[in-house]
Design a protein around this motif. Sequence first.
Motif, PDB file in Angstrom:
ATOM      1  N   THR A 210      60.038  36.611  43.222  1.00  0.00           N
ATOM      2  CA  THR A 210      58.804  36.219  43.912  1.00  0.00           C
ATOM      3  C   THR A 210      59.093  36.060  45.398  1.00  0.00           C
ATOM      4  O   THR A 210      59.967  35.278  45.786  1.00  0.00           O
ATOM      5  CB  THR A 210      58.264  34.900  43.340  1.00  0.00           C
TER       6      THR A 210
ATOM      7  N   LYS B  65      51.745  36.497  47.696  1.00  0.00           N
ATOM      8  CA  LYS B  65      53.094  36.629  47.155  1.00  0.00           C
ATOM      9  C   LYS B  65      53.193  37.851  46.254  1.00  0.00           C
ATOM     10  O   LYS B  65      52.271  38.150  45.511  1.00  0.00           O
ATOM     11  CB  LYS B  65      53.489  35.375  46.373  1.00  0.00           C
TER      12      LYS B  65
ATOM     13  N   LEU C  88      54.789  38.753  43.125  1.00  0.00           N
ATOM     14  CA  LEU C  88      55.327  37.962  42.031  1.00  0.00           C
ATOM     15  C   LEU C  88      56.445  38.683  41.304  1.00  0.00           C
ATOM     16  O   LEU C  88      56.496  39.918  41.290  1.00  0.00           O
ATOM     17  CB  LEU C  88      54.211  37.601  41.042  1.00  0.00           C
ATOM     18  N   GLN C  89      57.310  37.886  40.728  1.00  0.00           N
ATOM     19  CA  GLN C  89      58.398  38.433  39.920  1.00  0.00           C
ATOM     20  C   GLN C  89      57.818  39.246  38.758  1.00  0.00           C
ATOM     21  O   GLN C  89      56.963  38.782  38.017  1.00  0.00           O
ATOM     22  CB  GLN C  89      59.242  37.287  39.379  1.00  0.00           C
TER      23      GLN C  89
END
Length: 726
Positions: A62, A252, A254-255
């Motif tokens: 992230t 963001k 995100l992962q």
Amino acid sequence: MEKLQQHFIRIRKLLDISFFRILFFIVLGLVLYTAMYTNVKPEKLDVDLFSVAEKTIRSPGTVEDKKSTERKRAEARNQVQPVYTLKNEYAQNRVDLISSIFNAASEVNDEISENMKESEEETAEDHLPTSEPSTAEKITMLTGKLTPTVTKDLSNQVFTALVQASNDELSIAKDLTVTAINNVMTKRIPADEVENAKKSLEEELKYTALNDHLRMAAIELGRYAVIQNEFYDPTATEELRQKAAESVEPVKILQGQVIVEEGELIDQEIYRQLKLVGLLQNEKTYKPFIGLIILIVIMLSAIYYNFYLMKSSLPEKKQTYLLLFGLIFILSIFLMKIISLLQFYNYPWIGYLFPAALAGMLLKILIDEKLAILTSVILSLCGSILFNEGVSGTLNFSVGFYILFSSLAGILYLSNQNRRSRILQAGLFAAMVNLMTLLAVMFLPNGHFSGIEYGYYFIAALVSGLISAVLTIGLLPFFEASFGILSTMRLIELSNPNHPLLRKILMEAPGTYHHSVMVANLAESACEAIGANGLLARVGSYYHDIGKTKRPHFFIENQMNQDNPHDRLTPDKSASIIIAHAVDGANILRKYQMPKEIVDIAEQHHGTSLLQFFYHKELQMNPHSKIKEEDFRYPGPKAQSKECAVIGIADSVEAAVRSIPNPTPELIESLVKKIIADRIQDGQLNECDLTMKEIETVSYTLCETLKGIFHSRIEYPELTKKVKQA
């Protein structure tokens, strides 16, 4: 197996040295780092701008996209409309201004009327006519009462109409004009709407009942009064824009988020995002590796602290346990790593195949429960990294929870009983917990799976539990034999009456067998009272006199309806036979590869105590010869553990009390205290860590147990009578 055991013993001795203990933990750290290195290593891609993606690329972590965040905040600021403030006081100000103009015109009329009266009174005596001021003079009087700005902005027709109107007409015109102004000015009038507002006022006054001149004057005054009353407020506007910008959440990546799909063109925005998450070849970062090192240091520190606090009567046991833990832990990490490599074949269920309960059950049985639970937590952390489904640096919490709960299930199921058959039951119980944990982690995120996928996951959960049990059962004898570990499960197996050595005692020396059982009862209760290993004391008591099977009839408990062979032997010969049973017992136990603790009990339970009967008998028979006391003492060594010392005391006490025809509680108590006092005085308890308080507890417990065994029995007269008649 013996060679392997010797190698482990050498390694264990090395661990006594601080340097090698530190080296041992460094090796564990290197194993963990090597196993998890590829799982935290950021993936690097060799891609070019405006090329086509060969595969779907996901973000490894992230990351905040600051550029997109700033863009969204700028958009939010731009969407805020300018703030305009309504100046409510302007309406009243303009009403007051117009009212003052009408009032000034009324004042002019009043002044003219007053002047006319005075003039008429003065000229009546002279009979001269009184003349009224001209319109120009009236206008001059009116403008004199107003400011230059007002007189400049208004036309001469307005002043003419005002000075020509009566006060009543002026009052009516004033009310109509002020009302119209108030109606228009209470509404928002921006700069571009001023003319429309003036037209609106003009429409309101156009059809009033005023004469034409006065109506036109009222309209002009109304139009003059209507001005802009809504103004741009830069401060309020900036505050709203700032709030709008601050309300925008940081953008963001995100992962696990898809950055580019397979076959999609890598444009400048996608290329920028790939660079931002560190997937390009020219991007280097050391943060994941630093994080991994910190995590490993925390885990190894917890393990070291656990071993530092571990309670053990023998220091070398700690090193044995440490080495054993290291092997089991490395084995678990190795299995975990091998299974995790299969993730590349896109088997999402493969992580749940790991035998999660294996390490926990082995450590619970071989060492202790506390270490087993700590290891379960550490393995769950390692599993969440190793089974991160190919996304570097991510944590698979689902597999982590699964490993933790599965291992805890196996540990807790073994808490009460440690029989070998219980391990398979623990594996089945762990499999059931695996299934429930899987359902939880699959349902919580509202996942959607097909029937076949559910089947794969459930089969993996069942296999994990069963493999854990099978591997535990298979590896347990290897670890017990290689490290000489005497586990609770092993002790329970050794206490089985069908054990070959116990059957040997029962068949060849039944009196010794009965004596051993009695000693076991005494020693177990005494050891449990002082916090020692009661089960070890019981099992050790069963085997402590195994050496008597070599010459069973030379021991009084086995001499039933037989002559005592010692009556025909010299005291020194008798003493050597009696003393030999400790050495013979130890040799027999070693021959059967019995655990070291059991061998030590057989060898040490008499310590270096003196065979007083034969020693004094020898002195009486040969008073003038030089008799060495050492020849009538057991070779030892003295008791090295609490269990060994307690068994030695219980052995002497049981034999002594059994020899009393009618033991009473007072006699038993006196005898037990005397035997213990003699052992203390003889130094037989000097090499074990029994405290005086514990010795007192042992004495009290032995007395209470013996009183229960040798209690007075009621004689039944009727039964006695029948026996005599028979």
